[in-house]
Design a protein around this motif. Structure first.
Motif, PDB file in Angstrom:
ATOM      1  N   SER A 183      -9.316 -10.629 -10.079  1.00  0.00           N
ATOM      2  CA  SER A 183      -7.526  -9.849  -9.480  1.00  0.00           C
ATOM      3  C   SER A 183      -7.829  -8.545  -9.785  1.00  0.00           C
ATOM      4  O   SER A 183      -7.636  -8.315  -8.983  1.00  0.00           O
ATOM      5  N   PHE A 184      -8.449  -8.228 -10.810  1.00  0.00           N
ATOM      6  CA  PHE A 184      -9.099  -6.666 -10.753  1.00  0.00           C
ATOM      7  C   PHE A 184     -10.308  -6.332 -10.017  1.00  0.00           C
ATOM      8  O   PHE A 184      -9.503  -4.736  -8.925  1.00  0.00           O
ATOM      9  N   ALA A 185     -10.592  -7.119  -9.415  1.00  0.00           N
ATOM     10  CA  ALA A 185     -11.224  -6.210  -8.352  1.00  0.00           C
ATOM     11  C   ALA A 185     -10.582  -6.875  -7.071  1.00  0.00           C
ATOM     12  O   ALA A 185     -10.928  -5.734  -5.888  1.00  0.00           O
ATOM     13  N   ILE A 186      -9.889  -6.928  -6.572  1.00  0.00           N
ATOM     14  CA  ILE A 186      -8.374  -7.499  -5.815  1.00  0.00           C
ATOM     15  C   ILE A 186      -7.377  -5.609  -6.183  1.00  0.00           C
ATOM     16  O   ILE A 186      -7.590  -5.472  -4.820  1.00  0.00           O
ATOM     17  N   PHE A 187      -7.449  -5.646  -6.995  1.00  0.00           N
ATOM     18  CA  PHE A 187      -6.099  -4.639  -6.930  1.00  0.00           C
ATOM     19  C   PHE A 187      -7.293  -3.838  -6.727  1.00  0.00           C
ATOM     20  O   PHE A 187      -6.195  -2.848  -6.479  1.00  0.00           O
ATOM     21  N   TRP A 188      -8.138  -3.271  -7.121  1.00  0.00           N
ATOM     22  CA  TRP A 188      -9.234  -2.363  -6.883  1.00  0.00           C
ATOM     23  C   TRP A 188      -8.908  -2.021  -5.007  1.00  0.00           C
ATOM     24  O   TRP A 188      -8.710  -0.732  -5.024  1.00  0.00           O
ATOM     25  N   ALA A 189      -9.345  -2.759  -4.616  1.00  0.00           N
ATOM     26  CA  ALA A 189      -9.429  -3.162  -2.983  1.00  0.00           C
ATOM     27  C   ALA A 189      -8.090  -2.545  -2.567  1.00  0.00           C
ATOM     28  O   ALA A 189      -8.100  -1.845  -1.786  1.00  0.00           O
ATOM     29  N   ILE A 190      -7.160  -3.443  -3.442  1.00  0.00           N
ATOM     30  CA  ILE A 190      -5.834  -3.037  -2.828  1.00  0.00           C
ATOM     31  C   ILE A 190      -5.103  -1.221  -2.396  1.00  0.00           C
ATOM     32  O   ILE A 190      -4.597  -0.426  -1.490  1.00  0.00           O
ATOM     33  N   ASN A 191      -6.292  -0.595  -3.652  1.00  0.00           N
ATOM     34  CA  ASN A 191      -5.405   1.119  -4.160  1.00  0.00           C
ATOM     35  C   ASN A 191      -6.528   1.896  -2.828  1.00  0.00           C
ATOM     36  O   ASN A 191      -5.423   2.425  -2.815  1.00  0.00           O
ATOM     37  N   ILE A 192      -8.039   1.242  -2.986  1.00  0.00           N
ATOM     38  CA  ILE A 192      -8.431   1.615  -1.827  1.00  0.00           C
ATOM     39  C   ILE A 192      -7.644   1.555  -0.395  1.00  0.00           C
ATOM     40  O   ILE A 192      -7.820   2.570   0.303  1.00  0.00           O
ATOM     41  N   LEU A 193      -7.872   0.511  -0.123  1.00  0.00           N
ATOM     42  CA  LEU A 193      -6.943   0.426   1.116  1.00  0.00           C
ATOM     43  C   LEU A 193      -5.832   1.238   1.504  1.00  0.00           C
ATOM     44  O   LEU A 193      -6.104   2.154   2.542  1.00  0.00           O
ATOM     45  N   ILE A 194      -5.015   2.051   0.921  1.00  0.00           N
ATOM     46  CA  ILE A 194      -4.007   2.171   1.084  1.00  0.00           C
ATOM     47  C   ILE A 194      -4.133   3.773   0.718  1.00  0.00           C
ATOM     48  O   ILE A 194      -3.697   4.577   1.803  1.00  0.00           O
ATOM     49  N   ILE A 195      -5.125   4.193  -0.183  1.00  0.00           N
ATOM     50  CA  ILE A 195      -5.621   5.874  -0.413  1.00  0.00           C
ATOM     51  C   ILE A 195      -6.551   6.108   1.203  1.00  0.00           C
ATOM     52  O   ILE A 195      -6.461   7.453   1.982  1.00  0.00           O
ATOM     53  N   VAL A 196      -6.876   5.271   1.951  1.00  0.00           N
ATOM     54  CA  VAL A 196      -8.059   5.452   3.296  1.00  0.00           C
ATOM     55  C   VAL A 196      -7.199   5.647   4.067  1.00  0.00           C
ATOM     56  O   VAL A 196      -7.421   6.181   5.315  1.00  0.00           O
ATOM     57  N   ARG A 197      -5.679   5.076   3.913  1.00  0.00           N
ATOM     58  CA  ARG A 197      -5.372   5.184   4.755  1.00  0.00           C
ATOM     59  C   ARG A 197      -4.584   6.639   5.072  1.00  0.00           C
ATOM     60  O   ARG A 197      -3.510   6.957   6.299  1.00  0.00           O
ATOM     61  N   GLY A 198      -4.661   7.730   4.048  1.00  0.00           N
ATOM     62  CA  GLY A 198      -3.994   8.667   3.926  1.00  0.00           C
ATOM     63  C   GLY A 198      -2.673   9.186   3.543  1.00  0.00           C
ATOM     64  O   GLY A 198      -1.927   8.252   3.165  1.00  0.00           O
ATOM     65  N   MET A 199      -1.935  10.250   3.837  1.00  0.00           N
ATOM     66  CA  MET A 199      -0.888  10.724   2.948  1.00  0.00           C
ATOM     67  C   MET A 199       0.228   9.790   3.242  1.00  0.00           C
ATOM     68  O   MET A 199       1.502   9.356   2.646  1.00  0.00           O
ATOM     69  N   ASN A 200       0.386   9.675   5.173  1.00  0.00           N
ATOM     70  CA  ASN A 200       1.836   9.669   5.245  1.00  0.00           C
ATOM     71  C   ASN A 200       1.868   8.082   4.814  1.00  0.00           C
ATOM     72  O   ASN A 200       3.013   7.586   4.568  1.00  0.00           O
ATOM     73  N   ALA A 201       0.832   7.572   4.674  1.00  0.00           N
ATOM     74  CA  ALA A 201       0.875   5.945   3.999  1.00  0.00           C
ATOM     75  C   ALA A 201       0.810   5.541   2.476  1.00  0.00           C
ATOM     76  O   ALA A 201       2.046   5.049   1.759  1.00  0.00           O
ATOM     77  N   VAL A 202       0.686   6.581   2.037  1.00  0.00           N
ATOM     78  CA  VAL A 202       0.934   6.643   0.309  1.00  0.00           C
ATOM     79  C   VAL A 202       2.655   7.264   0.328  1.00  0.00           C
ATOM     80  O   VAL A 202       3.620   6.551  -0.108  1.00  0.00           O
ATOM     81  N   ARG A 203       3.233   8.350   1.048  1.00  0.00           N
ATOM     82  CA  ARG A 203       4.477   8.213   1.210  1.00  0.00           C
ATOM     83  C   ARG A 203       5.322   7.284   1.707  1.00  0.00           C
ATOM     84  O   ARG A 203       6.112   7.085   1.062  1.00  0.00           O
ATOM     85  N   ARG A 204       5.121   6.755   2.639  1.00  0.00           N
ATOM     86  CA  ARG A 204       5.772   5.337   2.871  1.00  0.00           C
ATOM     87  C   ARG A 204       5.270   4.238   1.834  1.00  0.00           C
ATOM     88  O   ARG A 204       7.015   3.414   1.534  1.00  0.00           O
ATOM     89  N   PHE A 205       4.302   4.516   1.663  1.00  0.00           N
ATOM     90  CA  PHE A 205       4.872   3.179   0.733  1.00  0.00           C
ATOM     91  C   PHE A 205       5.656   3.253  -0.762  1.00  0.00           C
ATOM     92  O   PHE A 205       6.689   2.636  -1.611  1.00  0.00           O
ATOM     93  N   GLU A 206       5.457   5.064  -1.655  1.00  0.00           N
ATOM     94  CA  GLU A 206       6.633   5.178  -2.289  1.00  0.00           C
ATOM     95  C   GLU A 206       7.660   4.627  -2.449  1.00  0.00           C
ATOM     96  O   GLU A 206       8.696   4.741  -2.475  1.00  0.00           O
ATOM     97  N   ASN A 207       8.548   4.852  -0.472  1.00  0.00           N
ATOM     98  CA  ASN A 207       9.591   5.328  -0.434  1.00  0.00           C
ATOM     99  C   ASN A 207       9.693   3.910  -0.423  1.00  0.00           C
ATOM    100  O   ASN A 207      11.248   3.796  -0.702  1.00  0.00           O
ATOM    101  N   TRP A 208       9.377   3.043  -0.064  1.00  0.00           N
ATOM    102  CA  TRP A 208      10.110   1.539   0.015  1.00  0.00           C
ATOM    103  C   TRP A 208       9.815   1.157  -1.912  1.00  0.00           C
ATOM    104  O   TRP A 208      10.697   0.193  -2.212  1.00  0.00           O
TER     105      TRP A 208
END
Length: 528
Positions: A183-208
Motif C-alpha cells: 500500500s505504501f508503494a502504491i501511494f508513493w507511485a500515485i504521488n510521483i505520477l502527479i508530479i511528473v505531469r507538472g505544475m498545472n496538474a498540481v493546481r488542478r488537483f488542489e482545486n478540487w
C-alpha cells in the motif's frame, strides 16, 4: 521562453520588462539559455503564464492544511498536557506568526517569476544557494516519507475492508504486514505520477481536493456530534498544566516553535508557487485567507470529532484512520478512507515534492529536471524511514519539528534581510542565471549568507536537549551554555532565535563587508 511580447503598459529596464503592477519578466532570455544555471523549469515564468488567482492559493493552502498530521497536531499537544483550547490557541498563534516570513519571501516569486532556489542565489550566491536549497530539500524528503507512510496506511485499511482478513492479516516483513508495504508503494507511485505531469496538474488537483476534503470533514463532524448527542469529557478537561508557569514557560514555547516549524518549510519556498501568481494581491490574500484560518479550523474540527468519539466509543480516537475503521457500513468506511488518502495526497504533492524537485534541479540544472528532482525526492523519502519519526510525540514535535525549524528559520532570516533590507526588493533577474553576474560574489558563494546561516542555526539548535527516553539529544543540551546560561532554554525558541540571529548577523556582515552592487534602485526607461 523566447522573446516576450511588449505590451504598451510595460517599460523596459535594462533587459527586463516592468509592468505597472510591479511584476518583471525578461524581454528576451536567449542570452542566458545556455548558462549552466538555467533550465526551463527554473527559468522565470513569463507574465502570460502567471495565471494563479486568489482561489488557487486558497485552495492550495486548504488542500495542504487538511491532512492527517494537521488533524493530529492538537492530539499531540493534548497528550503532552495541554487542554484542547490551549492546543488550538497555540496552533492558531503559530500560523499567524509563520505567515509573516511566508508573505515576505513570497513577494520575490510573484515579482520576478522565480522559484525558491533561484531566489536564494541573490543572498547566498549562485552556487552557495545550493546549501539553502538542499537543507530545505532534506526536510521535504522527510515530510514526503511521513505523509506517504500515512497515506499508505489509509490505503491498507481501505483495501482491508474490500479484500477481507487475508489482506489485513498478511505475513510480516520487517515488522509490518507485506500488504502495508505494498500500500505504501502504491501511494508513493500515485504521488510521483502527479508530479511528473507538472505544475498545472498540481493546481488542478488542489482545486478540487481542497473543497472535497473540507466538506467531508465537516460532514463527519456533524454526523459524530449527532451520534454522540454531545461532545463529552474532552471539552471539559482542563488539561494537566493549567495557565500557570508550567504552561507559559515550560510547555508553550517549544510547542509553539514546533507548530511554527510545521509550515516553516513553506515560509521559505512559497516562491515555488507564487511565481505563477497573477498579482501580489492574489497570492497574499489567497494565503491570508487560506493558511491561518484553515490551520485553526481543521485541528478544532479534530478536537470536536475526538470529543464525540469518547462518548460514542468510550475512548478518545485521535487518529482519523483508526476512526474510519470503526464504522460499520463498508461504503462509509471506503469513502472515509478514500477522503483521507486524497487529503494526504494533496499536501504531499504540493508541500513535499514540488519544492525539493526545484531544489535538486538547482544543483545541476542541465542534468536534473523538475521531474527528475521529484524522483530523487521520492527515493530519499523512503530511505529516511518515516515510520520511526511518528512513533513518539516528543520525538515528532520537539526533535523533528523543533530541530529543523530552527535551521530553516536561519535561512528565512538571511533571505528577508537581503531582499527587503539590503536590496529593497530589487534584483537583476538575468544575473540570477549567470555564473559571472552580480550574484557570483566569491567563486559563486556569498560567505556573509553562509556565515549568518551557521550562526543562526547554531544558536537555534545548539542547545537542543531531550528528556530521558524522549529523544537523541543530551539532557543538558548539545552546547551546554545555550541550555544553562540563559533564564530560558534557547532551543525552546529555536525558530525565532534562528531567524532573528541570522537576520541581524547578515545585516551586520553586509554593513561591515559590503558586497559590490548590493543595492540597486533602477529607473524605468521608455519602452522600445
Amino acid at each position: 521562453m523566447g522573446v516576450a511580447t511588449l505590451t504598451p503598459p510595460a517599460q523596459r529596464v535594462g533587459e527586463e520588462l516592468v509592468y505597472p503592477d510591479g511584476r518583471h519578466e525578461l524581454a528576451d532570455d536567449s542570452a542566458i539559455r545556455n548558462s549552466s544555471l538555467y533550465n526551463l523549469d527554473l527559468a522565470p515564468v513569463p507574465i502570460k503564464r502567471r495565471t494563479w488567482n486568489t482561489y488557487n492559493y486558497m485552495a492550495l493552502w486548504i488542500g495542504m492544511a487538511h491532512n492527517i498530521p494537521t488533524y493530529l497536531l492538537a492530539s499531540g499537544l493534548v497528550l503532552l498536557g495541554m487542554a484542547w483550547y490551549q492546543a488550538i490557541l497555540t496552533i492558531a498563534l503559530a500560523n499567524i506568526i509563520v505567515l509573516i516570513p511566508m508573505l515576505a519571501n513570497s513577494h520575490a516569486g510573484t515579482k520576478y517569476g522565480i522559484p525558491y532556489p533561484v531566489f536564494a542565489r541573490a543572498s547566498f550566491g549562485v552556487f552557495g544557494a545550493n546549501v539553502a536549497a538542499l537543507l530545505r530539500a532534506g526536510v521535504a524528503c522527510g515530510w514526503f516519507g511521513i505523509q506517504t507512510w500515512i497515506g499508505g496506511g489509509a490505503l491498507f485499511l481501505l483495501a482491508g475492508k474490500l479484500f477481507g482478513s487475508g489482506w489485513a492479516n498478511s505475513g510480516m516483513v520487517a515488522g509490518q504486514h507485506w500488504t502495508l508495504w505494498l500500500s505504501f508503494a502504491i501511494f508513493w507511485a500515485i504521488n510521483i505520477l502527479i508530479i511528473v505531469r507538472g505544475m498545472n496538474a498540481v493546481r488542478r488537483f488542489e482545486n478540487w481536493a481542497a473543497p472535497f476534503v473540507l466538506v467531508v470533514a465537516l460532514g463527519l463532524l456533524a454526523w459524530m456530534v449527532t451520534k454522540a448527542g454531545g461532545f463529552g469529557p474532552i471539552l471539559s478537561d482542563p488539561g494537566k498544566v493549567g495557565w500557570g508557569g508550567n504552561f507559559w514557560f515550560v510547555l508553550f514555547p517549544p510547542a509553539l516553535m514546533g507548530m511554527i516549524a510545521f509550515w516553516s518549510t513553506l515560509s521559505l519556498n512559497m516562491p515555488d508557487f507564487t511565481r505563477f501568481g497573477k498579482s501580489q494581491r492574489a497570492q497574499a490574500w489567497g494565503q491570508i485567507l487560506g493558511l491561518p484560518t484553515t490551520m485553526t479550523l481543521f485541528p478544532l474540527v479534530a478536537v470536536l470529532i475526538t470529543a464525540a468519539t469518547q462518548v460514542v466509543y468510550k475512548t478518545a480516537i485521535w487518529n482519523p484512520v483508526d476512526l474510519a475503521a470503526k464504522f460499520d457500513n463498508p461504503v462509509v468506511v471506503v469513502f472515509a478512507l478514500f477522503t483521507l488518502a486524497v487529503a494526504t495526497l494533496s499536501v504531499n504533492v504540493a508541500a513535499n515534492i514540488v519544492s525539493p524537485s526545484y531544489d535538486f534541479s538547482n544543483v545541476i540544472p542541465k542534468l536534473i529536471s523538475f521531474r527528475t528532482g521529484g524522483l530523487i525526492t521520492g527515493v530519499l523519502g523512503i530511505v529516511i524511514q518515516p515510520w520511526n519519526l511518528l512513533a513518539n510525540p516528543n520525538v515528532y514535535i520537539f526533535t523533528w519539528l523543533g530541530f529543523y525549524g530552527g535551521a530553516l528559520g536561519a535561512i528565512a532570516g538571511v533571505l528577508i534581510a537581503d531582499y527587503w533590507f539590503m536590496r529593497n526588493t530589487n534584483l537583476r533577474l538575468g544575473d540570477l542565471y549567470r555564473v559571472n553576474g552580480e550574484y557570483r560574489y566569491s567563486g559563486g558563494v556569498n560567505w556573509r549568507g553562509l556565515v549568518s546561516l551557521v550562526v543562526g542555526g547554531l544558536l537555534a539548535v545548539g542547545g537542543a536537549y531531550s528528556t530521558p527516553g524522549n529523544g537523541p539529544f543530551p539532557q543538558g543540551g548539545i552546547i551546554g551554555p545555550l541550555y544553562s546560561w540563559f533564564p530560558f532554554h534557547v532551543y525552546d525558541y529555536s525558530w525565532v532565535v534562528g531567524l532573528v540571529a541570522a537576520f541581524l548577523c547578515y545585516l551586520a556582515l553586509s554593513a561591515l563587508f559590503p558586497a559590490a552592487a548590493a543595492r540597486r534602485r533602477p529607473q524605468a526607461v521608455a519602452a522600445t
